[in-house]
Design an enzyme around this catalytic site. Sequence first.
Site, short mmCIF file in Angstrom:
data_model
loop_
_atom_site.label_atom_id
_atom_site.label_comp_id
_atom_site.label_asym_id
_atom_site.label_seq_id
_atom_site.Cartn_x
_atom_site.Cartn_y
_atom_site.Cartn_z
N HIS A 89 7.42 1.40 6.62
CA HIS A 89 8.86 1.31 6.48
C HIS A 89 9.25 -0.15 6.34
O HIS A 89 8.65 -1.02 6.97
CB HIS A 89 9.57 1.92 7.69
CG HIS A 89 9.13 3.31 8.00
ND1 HIS A 89 9.20 4.35 7.09
CD2 HIS A 89 8.60 3.85 9.13
CE1 HIS A 89 8.75 5.45 7.65
NE2 HIS A 89 8.37 5.18 8.88
N GLU B 91 10.82 2.71 14.60
CA GLU B 91 10.79 4.01 15.28
C GLU B 91 9.81 3.97 16.45
O GLU B 91 9.04 3.03 16.62
CB GLU B 91 10.38 5.11 14.30
CG GLU B 91 8.99 4.92 13.71
CD GLU B 91 8.71 5.85 12.53
OE1 GLU B 91 9.64 6.52 12.04
OE2 GLU B 91 7.55 5.90 12.09
N HIS C 68 1.04 2.92 9.04
CA HIS C 68 0.85 3.99 10.00
C HIS C 68 0.73 5.35 9.33
O HIS C 68 1.14 5.54 8.18
CB HIS C 68 2.00 4.03 11.02
CG HIS C 68 3.34 4.34 10.40
ND1 HIS C 68 4.13 3.37 9.84
CD2 HIS C 68 4.02 5.50 10.25
CE1 HIS C 68 5.24 3.92 9.36
NE2 HIS C 68 5.20 5.22 9.60
N ARG D 138 5.04 5.46 0.65
CA ARG D 138 3.68 5.99 0.77
C ARG D 138 2.73 5.11 -0.02
O ARG D 138 2.90 4.89 -1.21
CB ARG D 138 3.59 7.41 0.21
CG ARG D 138 4.46 8.44 0.88
CD ARG D 138 4.12 9.83 0.35
NE ARG D 138 5.14 10.80 0.73
CZ ARG D 138 6.02 11.32 -0.11
NH1 ARG D 138 5.99 10.99 -1.40
NH2 ARG D 138 6.91 12.19 0.32
#
Length: 321
Positions: A102, A118, A176, A196
Amino acid sequence: MNLNQPIVFEPIYQQRVWGGRVLETLYERPLPDDGQPYGESWEMVDRPEALSVISGGSGETLADLWHDYRSEVFGDTAPDEERFPLLCKILDCRQRLSLQVHPTADAAAELGGEPKTEMWYVAAADPGAELYVGLRQGVSRESFETALRNGDAEAVVHRVTVQAGEFLFIPSGRLHAIGGGLLIFEIQQNSDTTYRVFDWNRVGLDGQPRQLHVDESLQCIDFSDVEPGADPVAADGETLVECEYFKVSRWNLSADEARSTGGFAIVTVVEGHVRCGENIFIAGDFFMIPDLAAKTGLGISASESRVAQVLITSWSDSDAV
């Protein structure tokens, strides 16, 4: 609008190629479309494409609360944002998710996306379940790009075996992926920007390879993030994660013990039964305690003479970050 009781929202379920139906079997939730894989339940969200509606038929939304009852529900320390700035999810990961990243605020501004930090809390895990996080020792940007071209990115990503009760902080920029066999509670910035970089050579629900964002990912990945591990619990024994966007704590409630959040909070029931006002909540439930209600005595307690465990999400203490 009764601001003296907990507020509950209707979940928004999302089909995902890597998902399953554990929300149905573990939490007894009625999922739509029998047989289809559901990977995400958006529990609290205020976005153009998905907006949480308060349960009970009033039709009021999270956006209504944010605009019309900002101080009463979210407190005077709520961020000055156009939309409610957090997004709470449950992730049912039967297969591993794509390897992704992200963007930071700077990268998001350049790429036209939204920044996203997050945290993951492992609610349930199959034996040997893994998280992919950061890069292995000795992996450079050049060797990572070579592995991507060779379809062997798995070999250069750091893995962590996890079990229920563990958690991990994922700041923007951290490479991640979530492995298969995991049920995750996720607290994040209100963002749906995911780049991605590798999808394990898999196809989507339509039978076609899913879109990759290799160039964008390479601009966002923190290549100095090498072999991070599970995060420690803070010295107070309860704080799991605190960053500039949110604070998440874990409370263990003994039988019939009552506690107050002291102000606005999102409560996630991890184990047991929890009483809040006139309601009983069970494992997997999310609900919101309005700031006004907390300050006038609304608290939570373990119900039915059993112990319970909850996550408490609140605004960060700016002095502590």
